[in-house]
Design a protein around this motif. Structure first.
Motif, PDB file in Angstrom:
ATOM      1  N   HIS A  90       0.847  -1.190   0.000  1.00 16.57           N
ATOM      2  CA  HIS A  90       0.000   0.000   0.000  1.00 16.57           C
ATOM      3  C   HIS A  90       0.886   1.244   0.000  1.00 16.57           C
ATOM      4  O   HIS A  90       1.876   1.313   0.737  1.00 16.57           O
ATOM      5  CB  HIS A  90      -0.914  -0.007   1.225  1.00 16.57           C
ATOM      6  CG  HIS A  90      -1.895  -1.141   1.225  1.00 16.57           C
ATOM      7  ND1 HIS A  90      -3.117  -1.081   0.592  1.00 16.57           N
ATOM      8  CD2 HIS A  90      -1.818  -2.373   1.787  1.00 16.57           C
ATOM      9  CE1 HIS A  90      -3.756  -2.219   0.768  1.00 16.57           C
ATOM     10  NE2 HIS A  90      -2.991  -3.022   1.494  1.00 16.57           N
ATOM     11  N   PHE A 112       0.676  -6.068   0.177  1.00 18.37           N
ATOM     12  CA  PHE A 112      -0.582  -6.694  -0.215  1.00 18.37           C
ATOM     13  C   PHE A 112      -0.488  -8.193   0.053  1.00 18.37           C
ATOM     14  O   PHE A 112       0.554  -8.810  -0.123  1.00 18.37           O
ATOM     15  CB  PHE A 112      -0.862  -6.485  -1.705  1.00 18.37           C
ATOM     16  CG  PHE A 112      -1.300  -5.085  -2.049  1.00 18.37           C
ATOM     17  CD1 PHE A 112      -1.934  -4.287  -1.121  1.00 18.37           C
ATOM     18  CD2 PHE A 112      -1.074  -4.570  -3.311  1.00 18.37           C
ATOM     19  CE1 PHE A 112      -2.328  -3.006  -1.435  1.00 18.37           C
ATOM     20  CE2 PHE A 112      -1.471  -3.299  -3.648  1.00 18.37           C
ATOM     21  CZ  PHE A 112      -2.108  -2.508  -2.699  1.00 18.37           C
ATOM     22  N   SER A 141      -0.630 -10.076  -3.977  1.00 17.28           N
ATOM     23  CA  SER A 141       0.098  -9.370  -5.030  1.00 17.28           C
ATOM     24  C   SER A 141      -0.046 -10.035  -6.385  1.00 17.28           C
ATOM     25  O   SER A 141      -0.162  -9.376  -7.409  1.00 17.28           O
ATOM     26  CB  SER A 141       1.582  -9.284  -4.670  1.00 17.28           C
ATOM     27  OG  SER A 141       1.768  -8.503  -3.523  1.00 17.28           O
ATOM     28  N   ARG A 163      -5.303  -2.628 -10.966  1.00 13.95           N
ATOM     29  CA  ARG A 163      -5.245  -1.607  -9.925  1.00 13.95           C
ATOM     30  C   ARG A 163      -4.462  -0.428 -10.471  1.00 13.95           C
ATOM     31  O   ARG A 163      -3.313  -0.579 -10.873  1.00 13.95           O
ATOM     32  CB  ARG A 163      -4.567  -2.129  -8.656  1.00 13.95           C
ATOM     33  CG  ARG A 163      -5.323  -3.252  -7.947  1.00 13.95           C
ATOM     34  CD  ARG A 163      -4.659  -3.548  -6.613  1.00 13.95           C
ATOM     35  NE  ARG A 163      -5.379  -4.580  -5.884  1.00 13.95           N
ATOM     36  CZ  ARG A 163      -5.062  -5.864  -5.924  1.00 13.95           C
ATOM     37  NH1 ARG A 163      -4.071  -6.256  -6.686  1.00 13.95           N
ATOM     38  NH2 ARG A 163      -5.752  -6.742  -5.228  1.00 13.95           N
ATOM     39  N   ALA A 208      -0.472   1.919  -5.164  1.00 11.78           N
ATOM     40  CA  ALA A 208       0.308   0.735  -4.843  1.00 11.78           C
ATOM     41  C   ALA A 208       1.763   1.044  -5.170  1.00 11.78           C
ATOM     42  O   ALA A 208       2.069   1.804  -6.084  1.00 11.78           O
ATOM     43  CB  ALA A 208      -0.162  -0.476  -5.641  1.00 11.78           C
TER      44      ALA A 208
END
Length: 272
Positions: free
Chosen positions: A171, A178, A181, A193, A197
């Motif tokens: 994060h 994560f 991942s 995403r 990130a």
């Protein structure tokens, strides 16, 4: 180089033919005059796979001449006068033609597959995104050059490693990793995403990334692996942060102007 490859193909094919004739010679006490060409078909198959149909045709002809001379009555001479020998020749050549046709088709398909693989390799090596592929067990099978640069893992080091170890996402707010991942949805849908990130590199560096995880499917549609595609957005993030800071500064200035008891007049660089 083509000439060298051709000579090598002929050499290996002649070696296979010699082995086939030697094997037939070894079992000659058992077979006698029966099945004089039985071992030659393997040599023809090897020849077409190594050198193509031209080499295979040459091996088929040489093999027939040698077998006729060594294993067919009358032995010790080449003779096509007998109807049985001519029928055997026809059956032999027909079978060899089928082997050569199948082998040549497989050889050409192999060449097309190699060309497609080379095109894919060059494409993945030249794009600006990092690409990491993994098998169904989650072990890394491929990294392109950009992925090596961003993750800090070389292909040699990464092969066979868990995807989550090589492709470590966290994060952006607190660098908390994560837990998924390298995962996609249970139904196999692609996960994308954008921003928020960061990628934790092997050397300890941290950089913001946009990334997506997608399943790799085989010809039957079953999931056979996964591929992660990601992009370094450090420059974009710095631009966004600079723009955010500029907007905050402008709002602060506007608030000061609006709440001030002093008379304020602004002018342009031209004095207007």
């Amino acid at each position: 180089m083509p000439a060298v490859r051709t000579l090598r193909a002929y050499g290996l094919s002649l070696g296979a033919l010699g082995a086939a004739i030697a094997l037939r010679w070894a079992v000659d006490p058992v077979l006698g005059d029966a099945l004089p060409f039985v071992t030659l078909f393997a040599a023809v198959a090897v020849a077409v796979w190594i050198g193509g149909y031209r080499v295979a045709v040459a091996i088929a002809i040489l093999g027939f001449v040698a077998s006729d001379y060594l294993f067919m009555t009358p032995r010790g001479r080449f003779d096509l006068s007998s109807p049985a020998i001519r029928a055997g020749l026809f059956a032999y050549l027909f079978t060899c033609a089928i082997i050569v046709a199948i082998g040549e088709a497989m050889r050409r398909e192999r060449a097309r597959a190699q060309d497609r693989g080379e095109l894919l390799r060059v494409t993945l090596a030249s794009i600006g995104d990092g690409v990491i592929a993994a098998d169904n067990a989650g072990q890394v099978t491929y990294l392109n050059t950009i992925a090596e640069q961003l993750t800090g893992w070389s292909t040699t080091e990464a092969l066979g490693e868990p995807l989550e170890r090589v492709f470590q996402l966290a994060h952006e707010a607190d660098n908390r990793p994560f837990e998924d991942s390298g995962a996609f949805t249970p139904s196999g849908e692609r996960v994308v995403r954008a921003g928020h990130a960061v990628l934790l590199s092997k050397d300890g560096s941290v950089r913001p990334v946009d990334h997506g995880i997608a399943p790799i499917r085989d010809e039957a549609g079953a999931i056979s692996g996964r591929v992660a595609v990601f992009r370094d957005i450090s420059v974009r993030r710095r631009t966004e942060q600079a723009e955010t800071q500029r907007m905050l500064t402008a709002r602060e200035l506007a608030a000061i102007v609006e709440t001030s008891d002093d008379a304020i007049i602004s002018k342009s660089l031209e004095g207007v």
